[in-house]
Design an enzyme around this catalytic site. Structure first.
Site, PDB file in Angstrom:
ATOM      1  N   SER A 194       2.082  -9.622  -0.567  1.00 44.93           N
ATOM      2  CA  SER A 194       1.668  -8.215  -0.548  1.00 44.93           C
ATOM      3  C   SER A 194       1.767  -7.545   0.812  1.00 44.93           C
ATOM      4  O   SER A 194       1.813  -6.324   0.898  1.00 44.93           O
ATOM      5  CB  SER A 194       0.233  -8.090  -1.064  1.00 44.93           C
ATOM      6  OG  SER A 194      -0.641  -8.904  -0.302  1.00 44.93           O
ATOM      7  N   LYS A 241       0.809  -1.217   0.000  1.00 48.76           N
ATOM      8  CA  LYS A 241       0.000   0.000   0.000  1.00 48.76           C
ATOM      9  C   LYS A 241       0.847   1.274   0.000  1.00 48.76           C
ATOM     10  O   LYS A 241       0.410   2.316  -0.502  1.00 48.76           O
ATOM     11  CB  LYS A 241      -0.934   0.005   1.211  1.00 48.76           C
ATOM     12  CG  LYS A 241      -1.991  -1.100   1.201  1.00 48.76           C
ATOM     13  CD  LYS A 241      -2.975  -0.929   0.067  1.00 48.76           C
ATOM     14  CE  LYS A 241      -4.119  -1.927   0.154  1.00 48.76           C
ATOM     15  NZ  LYS A 241      -5.091  -1.780  -0.959  1.00 48.76           N
ATOM     16  N   GLU A 287     -10.119   5.369   2.925  1.00 48.77           N
ATOM     17  CA  GLU A 287     -10.880   4.258   3.470  1.00 48.77           C
ATOM     18  C   GLU A 287      -9.902   3.119   3.761  1.00 48.77           C
ATOM     19  O   GLU A 287      -8.820   3.071   3.195  1.00 48.77           O
ATOM     20  CB  GLU A 287     -11.933   3.784   2.465  1.00 48.77           C
ATOM     21  CG  GLU A 287     -11.420   2.853   1.371  1.00 48.77           C
ATOM     22  CD  GLU A 287     -10.358   3.448   0.441  1.00 48.77           C
ATOM     23  OE1 GLU A 287      -9.461   2.688   0.006  1.00 48.77           O
ATOM     24  OE2 GLU A 287     -10.424   4.649   0.140  1.00 48.77           O
TER      25      GLU A 287
END
Length: 391
Positions: free
Chosen positions: A374, A85, A107
């Protein structure tokens, strides 16, 4: 060249009229700054010195022995903040700075995007608000605390199922009244145009690095690229550099929930029907009347009833294959990587690992598979302990 906002028939922008100027402003700014030399150099330096790129491509030898073929992990879990991210939040945060915005909103489901946004907000001096469902606040309490430590205000969303879908709804509502000074830092390749394109571009560093590392370390491209898919940003990030390499299979692994009894409430690309959610056309988990199902997954980050429009196109074209992993298999894969490699994967990433375990005896022993790891699983230890108490 500007993207049309459409991936085949998917994507677009289906939003209230009040948001159209904000989306047009965002699109114009992205194309103005993304290839600007000063912006590019500043982002490149931040990705290196702040985020920790490039991330390694690691041969998981003992895990490979368990599944019967060669598994390499693209270690996005080693990135600052613990997940892929950070690539996108640095890019969009820098874009917000160049646009002269003073506030960030975001969010989050699993909390990794919220944490990355809070970190970037602190880095650039933004007033930051993160919308998070009440269910996810409970199961991701560690990340909530981290966000607050970085100065972000975490706004609890109690409507609906208290998960990612509801957090996005509330963030979009808030943005409609604050567009003049607020930048909505969207977390995945979903949402209205231009977000699927923007997030994709800021995540392509994963695929570019992976391709170069494979050629350098292995002397060839892998046979398979495997990544988990919720909204789909980590998968698009690593798939992006291999889409034109037809001999490389692309496998996206969705959340299968608790199994056959809840299949209609999980695995969007396998079970969904085309509809419109959060400003874009894509596959959705919905009933005959178009009402969105309550989704079920052991992983907060994959607990979403939609998927990015590019994944819809990749599915329809047959370029990528999509499968589902059930919660029990995901927990098995989480434990296996911990015990064989000393690496705690996020439960999201563990879906991709679960697929590999299902391929034991089906793939040639010399096959090379790259998994996009990830995120790291520190945030999920409490969930795993609840599901499978130690001892």
């Amino acid at each position: 060249m500007k993207h049309t906002g459409r991936f085949g028939t998917y994507g677009g922008f289906y939003v209230p009229e009040v948001l159209m100027p904000a989306l047009e402003e965002l699109e114009d700014a992205f194309y103005r700054f993304y290839q600007d030399e000063q912006f590019s150099q500043e982002l490149k330096q931040l990705l290196k010195s702040y985020a920790g790129r490039p991330t390694p491509l690691y041969y998981a030898k003992r895990f490979s022995e368990q599944v019967g073929f060669k598994v390499y992990l693209k270690r996005e879990d080693l990135l600052h903040g613990g997940a892929h991210k950070m690539n996108n939040t640095l890019g969009q945060g820098l874009l917000a700075k160049y646009m002269g915005k003073s506030k960030l909103i975001a969010e989050t489901g699993a909390g990794q995007h919220g944490l990355a946004t809070a970190m970037v907000g602190s880095l650039f001096g933004f007033d930051t608000k993160v919308f998070m469902g009440s269910t996810d606040i409970v199961r991701q309490s560690v990340n909530v605390h981290k966000m607050k430590l970085c100065g972000a205000e975490v706004i609890e969303v109690e409507g609906g199922t208290g998960t990612l879908k509801d957090a996005i709804n509330e963030a979009l509502r808030y943005w409609t009244s604050t567009v003049s000074d607020t930048f909505y830092l969207f977390g995945s390749v979903c949402g209205p145009h231009p977000y699927p394109t923007i997030v994709r571009e800021f995540q392509t560093c994963i695929g570019k690095e992976t391709k170069a590392q494979c050629l350098e370390q292995l002397g060839r491209l892998p046979d398979l690229i495997v990544a988990c898919v919720g909204g789909g940003s980590n998968a698009i990030g690593i798939f992006s550099s291999f889409i034109d390499d037809k001999d490389v299979r692309l496998i996206g692994v969705e959340a299968g929930g608790k199994g056959i009894k809840t299949r209609e409430h999980a695995a969007t690309l396998l079970k969904g029907k085309v509809g419109i959610l959060h400003g874009a056309k894509s596959y959705l988990l919905q009933d005959e009347e178009g009402q969105i199902y309550e989704t079920e997954s052991v992983s907060a980050g994959l607990d979403y009833p939609g998927v990015g429009p590019e994944h819809c196109l990749l599915k329809d074209s047959g370029r990528a294959e999509y499968v589902a992993a059930e919660d029990t298999d995901v927990l098995d894969a989480f434990e296996l990587l911990c015990k064989t490699e000393g690496i705690l994967p996020a439960l999201e990433s563990s879906h991709a690992l679960a697929y590999l375990r299902s391929q034991k005896g089906k793939l040639d022993g010399e096959a090379i598979v790259v998994v996009n790891l990830s995120g790291r699983g520190d945030k999920d230890v409490g969930i795993v302990e609840q599901c499978r108490p130690a001892g």
